[in-house]
Design an enzyme around this catalytic site. Sequence first.
Site, PDB file in Angstrom:
ATOM      1  N   ASN A   9       0.871  -1.109   0.042  1.00 43.30           N
ATOM      2  CA  ASN A   9       0.176  -0.033   0.050  1.00 43.30           C
ATOM      3  C   ASN A   9       0.972   1.302  -0.223  1.00 43.30           C
ATOM      4  O   ASN A   9       1.623   1.706   0.892  1.00 43.30           O
ATOM      5  CB  ASN A   9      -0.772   0.046   1.412  1.00 43.30           C
ATOM      6  CG  ASN A   9      -1.689   1.159   1.482  1.00 43.30           C
ATOM      7  OD1 ASN A   9      -2.016   1.961   0.442  1.00 43.30           O
ATOM      8  ND2 ASN A   9      -2.102   1.431   2.727  1.00 43.30           N
ATOM      9  N   TRP A  10       1.003   1.975  -1.243  1.00 44.17           N
ATOM     10  CA  TRP A  10       1.989   2.950  -1.353  1.00 44.17           C
ATOM     11  C   TRP A  10       1.476   4.354  -0.692  1.00 44.17           C
ATOM     12  O   TRP A  10       1.925   5.340  -0.629  1.00 44.17           O
ATOM     13  CB  TRP A  10       2.171   3.200  -2.862  1.00 44.17           C
ATOM     14  CG  TRP A  10       3.085   1.884  -3.447  1.00 44.17           C
ATOM     15  CD1 TRP A  10       3.227   0.931  -2.693  1.00 44.17           C
ATOM     16  CD2 TRP A  10       3.462   2.025  -4.519  1.00 44.17           C
ATOM     17  NE1 TRP A  10       3.890   0.014  -3.485  1.00 44.17           N
ATOM     18  CE2 TRP A  10       4.164   0.713  -4.847  1.00 44.17           C
ATOM     19  CE3 TRP A  10       3.426   2.875  -5.867  1.00 44.17           C
ATOM     20  CZ2 TRP A  10       4.697   0.514  -6.216  1.00 44.17           C
ATOM     21  CZ3 TRP A  10       4.080   2.332  -7.132  1.00 44.17           C
ATOM     22  CH2 TRP A  10       4.695   1.148  -7.094  1.00 44.17           C
ATOM     23  N   LYS A  11       0.297   4.129  -0.325  1.00 45.78           N
ATOM     24  CA  LYS A  11      -0.739   5.728   0.387  1.00 45.78           C
ATOM     25  C   LYS A  11      -0.244   6.732  -0.704  1.00 45.78           C
ATOM     26  O   LYS A  11      -0.168   6.522  -1.848  1.00 45.78           O
ATOM     27  CB  LYS A  11       0.016   5.663   1.621  1.00 45.78           C
ATOM     28  CG  LYS A  11      -0.095   4.672   2.669  1.00 45.78           C
ATOM     29  CD  LYS A  11      -0.005   4.723   4.113  1.00 45.78           C
ATOM     30  CE  LYS A  11       0.328   3.600   4.947  1.00 45.78           C
ATOM     31  NZ  LYS A  11       0.160   3.591   6.431  1.00 45.78           N
ATOM     32  N   HIS A  95      -9.472   1.295   5.022  1.00 51.71           N
ATOM     33  CA  HIS A  95      -8.138   1.302   5.657  1.00 51.71           C
ATOM     34  C   HIS A  95      -8.304   2.292   6.904  1.00 51.71           C
ATOM     35  O   HIS A  95      -9.084   3.260   6.940  1.00 51.71           O
ATOM     36  CB  HIS A  95      -6.882   1.983   4.686  1.00 51.71           C
ATOM     37  CG  HIS A  95      -5.682   1.758   5.313  1.00 51.71           C
ATOM     38  ND1 HIS A  95      -5.319   2.729   6.245  1.00 51.71           N
ATOM     39  CD2 HIS A  95      -4.716   0.935   4.937  1.00 51.71           C
ATOM     40  CE1 HIS A  95      -4.011   2.273   6.532  1.00 51.71           C
ATOM     41  NE2 HIS A  95      -3.547   1.456   5.852  1.00 51.71           N
ATOM     42  N   GLU A  97      -6.632   4.747   7.883  1.00 51.13           N
ATOM     43  CA  GLU A  97      -6.581   6.058   7.698  1.00 51.13           C
ATOM     44  C   GLU A  97      -7.579   6.505   7.044  1.00 51.13           C
ATOM     45  O   GLU A  97      -7.933   7.631   7.335  1.00 51.13           O
ATOM     46  CB  GLU A  97      -5.247   6.350   6.816  1.00 51.13           C
ATOM     47  CG  GLU A  97      -4.063   6.037   7.614  1.00 51.13           C
ATOM     48  CD  GLU A  97      -2.641   5.481   6.864  1.00 51.13           C
ATOM     49  OE1 GLU A  97      -2.786   5.596   5.823  1.00 51.13           O
ATOM     50  OE2 GLU A  97      -1.658   5.036   7.455  1.00 51.13           O
ATOM     51  N   GLU A 167      -5.399  -5.225  10.782  1.00 51.39           N
ATOM     52  CA  GLU A 167      -4.502  -4.151  10.916  1.00 51.39           C
ATOM     53  C   GLU A 167      -4.761  -3.515  12.286  1.00 51.39           C
ATOM     54  O   GLU A 167      -5.685  -2.786  12.257  1.00 51.39           O
ATOM     55  CB  GLU A 167      -4.273  -3.119   9.653  1.00 51.39           C
ATOM     56  CG  GLU A 167      -3.924  -3.732   8.436  1.00 51.39           C
ATOM     57  CD  GLU A 167      -3.578  -2.869   7.549  1.00 51.39           C
ATOM     58  OE1 GLU A 167      -2.392  -3.044   7.023  1.00 51.39           O
ATOM     59  OE2 GLU A 167      -4.047  -1.501   7.261  1.00 51.39           O
ATOM     60  N   GLY A 173       2.846   1.996  10.917  1.00 52.47           N
ATOM     61  CA  GLY A 173       3.652   3.149  10.735  1.00 52.47           C
ATOM     62  C   GLY A 173       4.102   3.485  12.078  1.00 52.47           C
ATOM     63  O   GLY A 173       4.901   4.503  11.955  1.00 52.47           O
ATOM     64  N   SER A 213       3.204  -2.302  10.436  1.00 50.76           N
ATOM     65  CA  SER A 213       4.964  -2.430  10.575  1.00 50.76           C
ATOM     66  C   SER A 213       5.559  -3.756  10.149  1.00 50.76           C
ATOM     67  O   SER A 213       6.346  -4.148  10.906  1.00 50.76           O
ATOM     68  CB  SER A 213       5.444  -2.072  12.058  1.00 50.76           C
ATOM     69  OG  SER A 213       4.817  -0.598  12.312  1.00 50.76           O
ATOM     70  N   GLY A 234       2.674  -1.247   4.233  1.00 53.57           N
ATOM     71  CA  GLY A 234       2.840   0.041   3.990  1.00 53.57           C
ATOM     72  C   GLY A 234       4.360   0.574   3.743  1.00 53.57           C
ATOM     73  O   GLY A 234       4.897   0.366   2.497  1.00 53.57           O
ATOM     74  N   GLY A 235       4.958   1.239   4.781  1.00 52.61           N
ATOM     75  CA  GLY A 235       6.283   1.897   4.411  1.00 52.61           C
ATOM     76  C   GLY A 235       7.277   0.976   3.911  1.00 52.61           C
ATOM     77  O   GLY A 235       8.032   1.393   2.942  1.00 52.61           O
TER      78      GLY A 235
HETATM   79  C1  PEP Z   1      -0.609   0.033   5.951  1.00 52.61           C
HETATM   80  O1  PEP Z   1      -0.748   1.229   5.435  1.00 52.61           O
HETATM   81  O2  PEP Z   1      -1.856  -0.508   5.660  1.00 52.61           O
HETATM   82  C2  PEP Z   1       0.383  -0.395   6.836  1.00 52.61           C
HETATM   83  C3  PEP Z   1       0.342  -1.749   7.331  1.00 52.61           C
HETATM   84  O3  PEP Z   1       1.158   0.258   7.126  1.00 52.61           O
HETATM   85  P1  PEP Z   1       2.801   0.181   7.788  1.00 52.61           P
HETATM   86  O4  PEP Z   1       3.476  -1.154   7.057  1.00 52.61           O
HETATM   87  O5  PEP Z   1       3.728   1.243   7.260  1.00 52.61           O
HETATM   88  O6  PEP Z   1       2.523  -0.107   9.178  1.00 52.61           O
END
Ligand code: PEP
Length: 251
Positions: A9-11, A95, A97, A167, A173, A213, A234-235
């Site tokens: 997920n590049w956000k 999500h 966010e 999640e 994050g 994470s 994500g990251g």
């Molecule tokens: C996400 O945005 O779905 C996520 C899990 O982010 P991260 O891996 O950065 O915690």
Amino acid sequence: MRKPIIAGNWKMNKTTSEACELVNALKEKVADIADVEIVVAPPFTALWSVSEAIKGSNIKLSAQDMHWEKSGAYTGEISPLMLKDVGCEYVIIGHSERRMYFAETNETVNKKVKAAHEYSIKPIVCVGERLEEREVGITNDVVKDHVTNGLAGLTAEQMLATIIAYEPVWAIGTGKTATPEQAQEVHRFIREILADMYSSEIAEQVRIQYGGSVKPDNIAQLIAEPDIDGGLIGGASLDVESFIKIVKLGK
Ligand code: PEP
């Protein structure tokens, strides 16, 4: 057997040229991987160019959100028809966010999930508790609410074509991953909810990813748990080398 699925997920990151650079590097290095489904979710503006770049590869395209209507007066929104048009096979829905900053609710999640299925786009539906909810011991209640209401009214066939991403919001994050045991406990619980909603046969076939994470150094322990079928990343998906490592360890 549930095929593991690793989705990036590049956000709100990557211009079109950066997105193509990332996916071009990725596709070379994962070309021989057949036992993990690999998905990338660039921002809307890069969907078309990434779709062109991954043609003929084993990487699949996802969007990060969508509206539930096919078209109409919804300024700023993107429809399932439009996502299908640019080659999306998946769409992330609900999500945390979006729930936190854009007023996404179980009701809108449910409309979007149903709309995605109407266009044969597989939804990756995010569920999970916030830190204060875990601390007061209501993780299961929150997850059950997200699953039962977000996925209400799906046919068994649609359920099988739905991915659930557990999640925990406190792990997104933040660098704080749920322990494999904590994640496994909730994944098992989600399967029990699905067994009540459908049947144990269906519950055993639905893929449930963990997100929060995930990094190259923790994916192997997470994926080793019996009910964890991959990761929503994500990251670490923004860096080609770390995403490749996660994909390679994600089975
Ligand atoms: C996400 O945005 O779905 C996520 C899990 O982010 P991260 O891996 O950065 O915690």
